[in-house]
Write a protein that holds these residues in place. Structure first.
Motif, PDB file in Angstrom:
ATOM      1  N   VAL A  57       0.851  -1.177   0.000  1.00  0.00           N
ATOM      2  CA  VAL A  57       0.000   0.000   0.000  1.00  0.00           C
ATOM      3  C   VAL A  57       0.894   1.237   0.000  1.00  0.00           C
ATOM      4  CG1 VAL A  57      -1.775   1.289   1.249  1.00  0.00           C
ATOM      5  CG2 VAL A  57      -1.823  -1.197   1.246  1.00  0.00           C
ATOM      6  N   PRO A  58       0.709   2.144  -0.963  1.00  0.00           N
ATOM      7  CA  PRO A  58       1.539   3.351  -0.974  1.00  0.00           C
ATOM      8  C   PRO A  58       1.243   4.217   0.251  1.00  0.00           C
ATOM      9  CG  PRO A  58      -0.221   3.528  -2.590  1.00  0.00           C
ATOM     10  CD  PRO A  58      -0.281   2.131  -2.028  1.00  0.00           C
ATOM     11  N   ALA A  59       2.222   4.999   0.657  1.00  0.00           N
ATOM     12  CA  ALA A  59       2.037   5.882   1.812  1.00  0.00           C
ATOM     13  C   ALA A  59       0.898   6.862   1.571  1.00  0.00           C
ATOM     14  CB  ALA A  59       3.331   6.632   2.115  1.00  0.00           C
ATOM     15  N   HIS A  60       0.723   7.256   0.332  1.00  0.00           N
ATOM     16  CA  HIS A  60      -0.421   8.097  -0.033  1.00  0.00           C
ATOM     17  C   HIS A  60      -0.664   7.966  -1.533  1.00  0.00           C
ATOM     18  CE1 HIS A  60       2.869  10.729  -1.217  1.00  0.00           C
ATOM     19  NE2 HIS A  60       2.003  11.366  -1.983  1.00  0.00           N
ATOM     20  N   ALA A  61      -1.873   8.198  -1.910  1.00  0.00           N
ATOM     21  CA  ALA A  61      -2.247   8.220  -3.323  1.00  0.00           C
ATOM     22  C   ALA A  61      -3.276   9.330  -3.469  1.00  0.00           C
ATOM     23  CB  ALA A  61      -2.830   6.881  -3.759  1.00  0.00           C
ATOM     24  N   GLY A  62      -3.188  10.062  -4.520  1.00  0.00           N
ATOM     25  CA  GLY A  62      -4.146  11.142  -4.716  1.00  0.00           C
ATOM     26  C   GLY A  62      -3.832  12.339  -3.848  1.00  0.00           C
ATOM     27  N   GLN A  63      -4.837  13.164  -3.679  1.00  0.00           N
ATOM     28  CA  GLN A  63      -4.679  14.435  -2.960  1.00  0.00           C
ATOM     29  C   GLN A  63      -4.932  14.320  -1.454  1.00  0.00           C
ATOM     30  OE1 GLN A  63      -4.163  17.503  -4.711  1.00  0.00           O
ATOM     31  NE2 GLN A  63      -3.940  16.410  -6.635  1.00  0.00           N
ATOM     32  N   HIS A  64      -5.808  13.400  -1.060  1.00  0.00           N
ATOM     33  CA  HIS A  64      -6.230  13.341   0.351  1.00  0.00           C
ATOM     34  C   HIS A  64      -6.202  11.905   0.869  1.00  0.00           C
ATOM     35  CE1 HIS A  64      -7.591  17.447  -0.185  1.00  0.00           C
ATOM     36  NE2 HIS A  64      -8.310  17.046  -1.219  1.00  0.00           N
ATOM     37  N   THR A  65      -5.717  11.742   2.081  1.00  0.00           N
ATOM     38  CA  THR A  65      -5.783  10.461   2.782  1.00  0.00           C
ATOM     39  C   THR A  65      -6.342  10.750   4.172  1.00  0.00           C
ATOM     40  OG1 THR A  65      -3.868   9.622   1.577  1.00  0.00           O
ATOM     41  CG2 THR A  65      -4.468   8.473   3.604  1.00  0.00           C
ATOM     42  N   HIS A  66      -7.390  10.020   4.546  1.00  0.00           N
ATOM     43  CA  HIS A  66      -7.997  10.241   5.856  1.00  0.00           C
ATOM     44  C   HIS A  66      -8.693   8.963   6.329  1.00  0.00           C
ATOM     45  CE1 HIS A  66     -11.229  11.130   2.970  1.00  0.00           C
ATOM     46  NE2 HIS A  66     -12.066  10.743   3.918  1.00  0.00           N
ATOM     47  N   LEU A  67      -9.084   8.934   7.594  1.00  0.00           N
ATOM     48  CA  LEU A  67      -9.856   7.826   8.159  1.00  0.00           C
ATOM     49  C   LEU A  67     -11.335   8.172   8.133  1.00  0.00           C
ATOM     50  CD1 LEU A  67      -7.691   6.854  11.252  1.00  0.00           C
ATOM     51  CD2 LEU A  67      -8.043   5.518   9.174  1.00  0.00           C
ATOM     52  N   GLU A  68     -12.150   7.188   7.757  1.00  0.00           N
ATOM     53  CA  GLU A  68     -13.595   7.399   7.699  1.00  0.00           C
ATOM     54  C   GLU A  68     -14.293   6.121   8.144  1.00  0.00           C
ATOM     55  OE1 GLU A  68     -16.495   7.709   3.965  1.00  0.00           O
ATOM     56  OE2 GLU A  68     -15.132   9.435   4.102  1.00  0.00           O
ATOM     57  N   ASN A  69     -14.896   6.133   9.313  1.00  0.00           N
ATOM     58  CA  ASN A  69     -15.621   4.980   9.849  1.00  0.00           C
ATOM     59  C   ASN A  69     -14.785   3.700   9.833  1.00  0.00           C
ATOM     60  OD1 ASN A  69     -17.952   6.577  10.259  1.00  0.00           O
ATOM     61  ND2 ASN A  69     -18.600   6.207   8.162  1.00  0.00           N
ATOM     62  N   GLY A  70     -13.532   3.789  10.224  1.00  0.00           N
ATOM     63  CA  GLY A  70     -12.665   2.622  10.289  1.00  0.00           C
ATOM     64  C   GLY A  70     -11.980   2.260   8.978  1.00  0.00           C
ATOM     65  N   TRP A  71     -12.209   3.036   7.926  1.00  0.00           N
ATOM     66  CA  TRP A  71     -11.587   2.803   6.619  1.00  0.00           C
ATOM     67  C   TRP A  71     -10.507   3.868   6.381  1.00  0.00           C
ATOM     68  CZ3 TRP A  71     -13.174  -0.862   2.868  1.00  0.00           C
ATOM     69  CH2 TRP A  71     -14.346  -1.552   3.173  1.00  0.00           C
ATOM     70  N   VAL A  72      -9.387   3.456   5.795  1.00  0.00           N
ATOM     71  CA  VAL A  72      -8.411   4.413   5.274  1.00  0.00           C
ATOM     72  C   VAL A  72      -8.914   4.775   3.886  1.00  0.00           C
ATOM     73  CG1 VAL A  72      -6.031   4.781   4.540  1.00  0.00           C
ATOM     74  CG2 VAL A  72      -6.506   3.360   6.559  1.00  0.00           C
ATOM     75  N   VAL A  73      -9.112   6.065   3.637  1.00  0.00           N
ATOM     76  CA  VAL A  73      -9.651   6.528   2.357  1.00  0.00           C
ATOM     77  C   VAL A  73      -8.624   7.420   1.682  1.00  0.00           C
ATOM     78  CG1 VAL A  73     -11.508   7.816   1.218  1.00  0.00           C
ATOM     79  CG2 VAL A  73     -12.011   6.452   3.253  1.00  0.00           C
ATOM     80  N   MET A  74      -8.261   7.056   0.460  1.00  0.00           N
ATOM     81  CA  MET A  74      -7.393   7.889  -0.369  1.00  0.00           C
ATOM     82  C   MET A  74      -8.252   8.389  -1.517  1.00  0.00           C
ATOM     83  SD  MET A  74      -3.948   5.638  -0.521  1.00  0.00           S
ATOM     84  CE  MET A  74      -2.998   5.288   0.955  1.00  0.00           C
ATOM     85  N   SER A  75      -8.419   9.717  -1.617  1.00  0.00           N
ATOM     86  CA  SER A  75      -9.321  10.275  -2.622  1.00  0.00           C
ATOM     87  C   SER A  75      -8.602  11.264  -3.534  1.00  0.00           C
ATOM     88  CB  SER A  75     -10.518  10.940  -1.935  1.00  0.00           C
ATOM     89  OG  SER A  75     -10.090  11.946  -1.055  1.00  0.00           O
ATOM     90  N   ASP A  76      -9.310  11.696  -4.560  1.00  0.00           N
ATOM     91  CA  ASP A  76      -8.780  12.600  -5.589  1.00  0.00           C
ATOM     92  C   ASP A  76      -7.543  12.018  -6.258  1.00  0.00           C
ATOM     93  OD1 ASP A  76     -10.775  14.517  -5.139  1.00  0.00           O
ATOM     94  OD2 ASP A  76      -9.633  15.386  -3.485  1.00  0.00           O
ATOM     95  N   ILE A  77      -7.608  10.734  -6.593  1.00  0.00           N
ATOM     96  CA  ILE A  77      -6.484  10.069  -7.251  1.00  0.00           C
ATOM     97  C   ILE A  77      -6.406  10.497  -8.718  1.00  0.00           C
ATOM     98  CG2 ILE A  77      -5.497   7.844  -7.927  1.00  0.00           C
ATOM     99  CD1 ILE A  77      -6.808   6.684  -5.368  1.00  0.00           C
ATOM    100  N   ASP A  78      -7.528  10.439  -9.448  1.00  0.00           N
ATOM    101  CA  ASP A  78      -7.611  10.944 -10.809  1.00  0.00           C
ATOM    102  C   ASP A  78      -6.539  10.369 -11.742  1.00  0.00           C
ATOM    103  OD1 ASP A  78      -9.037  12.492 -12.652  1.00  0.00           O
ATOM    104  OD2 ASP A  78      -7.532  14.073 -12.551  1.00  0.00           O
ATOM    105  N   ARG A  79      -6.483   9.029 -11.841  1.00  0.00           N
ATOM    106  CA  ARG A  79      -5.491   8.358 -12.690  1.00  0.00           C
ATOM    107  C   ARG A  79      -6.217   7.445 -13.690  1.00  0.00           C
ATOM    108  NH1 ARG A  79      -2.451   5.068  -9.098  1.00  0.00           N
ATOM    109  NH2 ARG A  79      -3.645   3.268  -9.784  1.00  0.00           N
ATOM    110  N   LYS A  80      -5.844   7.534 -14.971  1.00  0.00           N
ATOM    111  CA  LYS A  80      -6.451   6.686 -16.005  1.00  0.00           C
ATOM    112  C   LYS A  80      -6.109   5.225 -15.751  1.00  0.00           C
ATOM    113  CE  LYS A  80      -6.576   9.658 -20.042  1.00  0.00           C
ATOM    114  NZ  LYS A  80      -6.043   9.846 -21.398  1.00  0.00           N
TER     115      LYS A  80
END
Length: 185
Positions: free
Chosen positions: A98-121
């Motif tokens: 698992v990369p340390a981060h992907a996209g613009q934002h990484t946060h915890l949400e209801n027990g899930w690690v969420v990486m958002s704004d990845i925007d990759r084809k």
């Protein structure tokens, strides 16, 4: 006599007007059925197993159980300019690969690690829907549909296609009636 003759002519006029309206309706229907439009198509080999409307902004997600972590992962995709883009991923545990981060934002949400704004084809997107990983698919915000089946590991390809409704109608009707068609391994 003139009155009855004008009535007969008027009836013929209504008939001609009805024929013209029917011809216009048939022409409009033929154009609508034959006009190319974007579709999200799921293929297994040369077989199309599902077709969904695919205009810009259409979202879908894949969910599966990670083979090592034994936790569900979800990857979210969006169609943009006739391409599939991964826009977010979510998982419960942060481990190997698992990369340390992907996209613009990484946060915890209801027990899930969420990486958002990845925007990759990721077009075309190809997966192996192995039974042990319990692969599932969700179009827009609908119900999860099973992709994995016991004793099978089909390789599925997701891609945007431009076809008239007339050409995708059999697969589209199957998708509407049965969800994702039976996948043979």
């Amino acid at each position: 006599m003139n009155d009855s003759m004008s009535r007969l002519k008027w009836r013929g006029g209504w008939r001609r007007l009805g024929y013209a309206a029917a011809a216009v309706a048939i022409l409009v229907a033929a154009l609508w059925l034959s006009w190319p439009r974007p579709w999200l198509a799921i293929h297994h080999g040369t077989n199309t197993v599902a077709v969904y409307p695919g205009p810009d902004g259409t979202e879908f997600a894949l969910r599966w159980m990670h083979s090592v972590e034994r936790e569900d992962w979800i990857e979210c995709f969006r169609l943009h300019d006739a391409h599939i883009k991964i826009v977010a991923t979510r998982f419960k545990t942060f481990g190997a690969g698992v990369p340390a981060h992907a996209g613009q934002h990484t946060h915890l949400e209801n027990g899930w690690v969420v990486m958002s704004d990845i925007d990759r084809k990721t077009d075309p997107l190809t997966i192996q829907a192995a039974a042990a990983e319990h692969y599932r698919f969700r179009y827009e915000h609908g119900a999860w549909q099973r992709l994995s089946h016991p004793h099978q590991a089909p390789i599925l390809t997701f891609k945007v296609i431009y076809k008239p409704l007339l050409f995708v109608l059999p697969a589209r009707l199957t998708t509407l009636w049965h969800g994702i068609a039976a996948i043979n391994g």
